[in-house]
Each structure stands twice: as C-alpha cells, then as structure tokens.
Design a protein around this motif. Structure first.
Motif, PDB file in Angstrom:
ATOM      1  N   LEU A 131       0.763  -1.144  -0.043  1.00 34.22           N
ATOM      2  CA  LEU A 131      -0.064  -0.017  -0.095  1.00 34.22           C
ATOM      3  C   LEU A 131       0.947   1.055   0.045  1.00 34.22           C
ATOM      4  O   LEU A 131       1.897   1.516   0.803  1.00 34.22           O
ATOM      5  N   ILE A 132       0.437   2.173  -0.752  1.00 35.51           N
ATOM      6  CA  ILE A 132       1.532   3.521  -0.903  1.00 35.51           C
ATOM      7  C   ILE A 132       0.259   4.657  -0.389  1.00 35.51           C
ATOM      8  O   ILE A 132      -0.899   4.797  -1.200  1.00 35.51           O
ATOM      9  N   GLU A 133       1.018   5.372   0.083  1.00 38.28           N
ATOM     10  CA  GLU A 133      -0.117   6.730   0.660  1.00 38.28           C
ATOM     11  C   GLU A 133      -0.442   7.484  -0.569  1.00 38.28           C
ATOM     12  O   GLU A 133      -0.020   7.405  -1.595  1.00 38.28           O
ATOM     13  N   SER A 134      -1.843   7.712  -0.535  1.00 41.75           N
ATOM     14  CA  SER A 134      -2.574   8.224  -1.561  1.00 41.75           C
ATOM     15  C   SER A 134      -3.393   9.611  -1.330  1.00 41.75           C
ATOM     16  O   SER A 134      -4.270   9.786  -2.017  1.00 41.75           O
ATOM     17  N   GLY A 145      -6.165  -2.252   8.955  1.00 44.58           N
ATOM     18  CA  GLY A 145      -5.452  -1.662  10.174  1.00 44.58           C
ATOM     19  C   GLY A 145      -4.066  -1.450   9.826  1.00 44.58           C
ATOM     20  O   GLY A 145      -3.293  -1.828  10.984  1.00 44.58           O
ATOM     21  N   THR A 146      -3.543  -1.004   8.826  1.00 42.77           N
ATOM     22  CA  THR A 146      -2.224  -0.834   8.490  1.00 42.77           C
ATOM     23  C   THR A 146      -1.786   0.404   7.965  1.00 42.77           C
ATOM     24  O   THR A 146      -2.746   0.969   7.449  1.00 42.77           O
ATOM     25  N   GLN A 147      -0.721   0.913   7.973  1.00 47.71           N
ATOM     26  CA  GLN A 147      -0.343   2.069   7.434  1.00 47.71           C
ATOM     27  C   GLN A 147       0.388   1.940   6.299  1.00 47.71           C
ATOM     28  O   GLN A 147       1.143   0.963   5.902  1.00 47.71           O
ATOM     29  N   PRO A 148       0.154   2.832   5.038  1.00 45.12           N
ATOM     30  CA  PRO A 148       0.824   2.534   3.906  1.00 45.12           C
ATOM     31  C   PRO A 148       2.308   2.943   3.866  1.00 45.12           C
ATOM     32  O   PRO A 148       2.575   3.652   4.802  1.00 45.12           O
ATOM     33  N   GLY A 179     -10.180   4.084  -5.283  1.00 46.78           N
ATOM     34  CA  GLY A 179     -10.554   5.526  -5.375  1.00 46.78           C
ATOM     35  C   GLY A 179      -9.803   6.379  -4.862  1.00 46.78           C
ATOM     36  O   GLY A 179     -10.014   7.492  -4.517  1.00 46.78           O
ATOM     37  N   ALA A 180      -8.585   6.073  -4.776  1.00 48.53           N
ATOM     38  CA  ALA A 180      -7.484   6.894  -4.212  1.00 48.53           C
ATOM     39  C   ALA A 180      -7.388   8.322  -4.962  1.00 48.53           C
ATOM     40  O   ALA A 180      -7.753   8.413  -6.146  1.00 48.53           O
ATOM     41  N   LEU A 181      -7.186   9.376  -3.965  1.00 40.09           N
ATOM     42  CA  LEU A 181      -7.008  10.733  -4.394  1.00 40.09           C
ATOM     43  C   LEU A 181      -5.871  10.668  -5.365  1.00 40.09           C
ATOM     44  O   LEU A 181      -6.127  11.483  -6.504  1.00 40.09           O
ATOM     45  N   SER A 182      -4.832  10.047  -5.128  1.00 42.70           N
ATOM     46  CA  SER A 182      -3.451  10.392  -5.691  1.00 42.70           C
ATOM     47  C   SER A 182      -3.100   8.749  -6.173  1.00 42.70           C
ATOM     48  O   SER A 182      -2.942   8.311  -5.093  1.00 42.70           O
ATOM     49  N   PRO A 183      -2.808   8.673  -7.386  1.00 34.79           N
ATOM     50  CA  PRO A 183      -2.222   7.102  -7.656  1.00 34.79           C
ATOM     51  C   PRO A 183      -0.829   7.135  -7.159  1.00 34.79           C
ATOM     52  O   PRO A 183      -0.474   8.043  -7.000  1.00 34.79           O
ATOM     53  N   VAL A 184      -0.413   5.703  -7.478  1.00 32.39           N
ATOM     54  CA  VAL A 184       1.159   5.477  -7.161  1.00 32.39           C
ATOM     55  C   VAL A 184       1.965   6.526  -8.038  1.00 32.39           C
ATOM     56  O   VAL A 184       1.700   6.717  -9.215  1.00 32.39           O
TER      57      VAL A 184
END
Ligand code: 1GP
Length: 248
Positions: A131-134, A145-148, A179-184
């Motif tokens: 998972l990458i922050e988005s 329940g995890t952080q990207p 539905g991420a705001l910003s893609p990878v």
C-alpha cells in the motif's frame, strides 16, 4: 509457474502491459458485472480481477458464475479475505500485505485460505501487496488496520520490493487504494520495474487515460482499473483506456 501465470507473462510480452479490470461483487449485481466483463473484453482488456471487501456468503459465488458464463478472459481472484476464495476462478493473486505489520494480513488469511485454493483448483500467483500513501485514508487501510508506505520514500519502497523478491514472490502490487485521491507516483512505478525479477502491478485511483499512460510508459506488467468503470463504460471511453495501457 502454472499455465495461467505463464499465459499472462506471454500476453504481457505481446502487449507490453496488461490491462486488468477489477470487478467488485459488492458494487454491482452479477448480471451487470458479467455485462461489464464483456464490454471491457471487447475494448481490449487482458484479464479480470474479482475482489472486494464483503464476506457475505453467496455474493462472490454468484458473481464468479455470471462472469465465467459470459467472458473468455482469464479471471483472477483478488480477495479481501479468505471467504472470497470461491470456485470458478482461473487463478488468485495470493497476496501478503507486506507493507503492513498486521499478522492477520501477513499470514493468517493465507493460512485460512490455502486449502480452499487447492480444493477449487485455483492457480496461486504469489504476490506482495504494497500500500502506498494516496492523500487520504483508504478502505484497505481501514480494513487492514495498517499504514501505507509514504509516497515520498522511494528507498523504503525499494527495500520492500527487494524483500518480496527474496521471499520468492513473483508479483508485486503497488496499490494506492480503490478510489485513491492520488495514484502511485510514476517514480515508484519506474523504480519497482527497474529492480527486475518481479512482475509489477499498479492500481488505485487511475481514472483518466493520461494518468494511466504516464504509468504504463514505465512498462509495469499490469495496470488495474476498477471504480471508474462502474460509472462509465461506453466503447469510446474503454478504448481510450486500452490505448493508454497498450500504446502509452
Ligand atoms: C483497487 O487498484 C484497484 O485495488 C483499483 O482501484 O477502483 O481506484 O480503480 P480503483
């Protein structure tokens, strides 16, 4: 490597990057999913993913049956939990949520699902899921329940990809979240592809041919689109996606 994975790798060599369409049995009824599968196949999609977050009994079975009756594309499960391992799929992205540190998604779901995979004759594709922050908290973050991984930490991504390779994974899924705001970020796609040895999948928040083409130009193995096609899927729109992925 089994015949489904082999087929995907060969198809990837022919088209450059595979276009995968994610069908979510929680979002559309089986008939509409099957209709979508037909439309994207006609437009040039290479593979279907079936996944979602629900564990309601019967929902995934009905969706899989309807899709398989209408489509001739390979169908891979992309399950949110072991309950979604249902009969009828050709293969499964057998994922471990390697970016997270929650034992349930690192190992527990896999242990619960493994026998079902064998019982239903589904081919597993060992996949590290990162998972990458988005830009906002995504459903998969909440559910798992995890952080990207931070989107500006390319070194951390690199270390995760290397670890995945050394653990024997053959695929790595860079996921911004549905539905991420910003893609990878494009740079992360480029870095993961450059490390070699793993088939790179990119998905989450890919809503326009332009945004897709930027990432497809890095030549990952597969690009996944989901949400956007639940709202719009006329032939012209779909063709633009196929074009952006196969000829960026
Ligand atoms: C989610 O990457 C997929 O796992 C697809 O995301 O629904 O945003 O296209 P979207």
């Amino acid at each position: 490597m089994g015949p489904i994975e082999q087929g995907l790798v060969e198809r990837r060599r022919a088209v450059g990057t595979l276009w995968a369409v994610l069908l979510d049995p929680d979002s559309l009824p089986p008939e509409e999913l099957a209709q979508t599968a037909l439309q994207v196949e006609e437009a040039g999609a290479d593979v279907l993913l079936v996944g979602g977050s629900s564990a309601t009994p019967g929902v995934f079975e009905a969706a899989m049956k309807a899709i398989r009756e209408r489509s001739s594309l390979p169908v891979l499960l992309f399950p949110g939990s072991y309950h979604q391992v249902v009969e009828g799929a050709h293969g499964i992205l057998f994922t471990t949520l390697l970016s997270g540190r929650n034992p349930q998604y690192l190992a527990e779901e896999q242990v619960r699902g493994a026998e079902r995979v064998i019982r239903h004759g589904i081919e597993p594709l060992p996949t590290a899921y990162l998972l990458i922050e988005s830009g906002a908290v995504t459903t998969v973050q909440k559910v798992s329940g995890t952080q990207p991984l931070p989107r500006d930490d390319r070194d951390l991504l690199r270390r995760h990809v290397l670890a995945a390779r050394m653990m024997g994974m053959r695929w790595v899924y860079l996921e911004a979240g549905s539905g991420a705001l910003s893609p990878v970020p494009v740079e992360m796609v480029r870095d993961a592809v450059a490390l070699e040895g793993l088939q790179v999948i990119v998905g989450g928040g890919l809503r326009s041919p332009e945004v897709i083409a930027e990432r497809a130009a890095c030549r990952p193995a597969m690009i996944v689109t989901g949400n956007v096609l639940e709202k719009r899927r006329d032939a012209e729109f779909l063709k633009a996606f196929a074009q952006a992925i196969h000829h960026p």
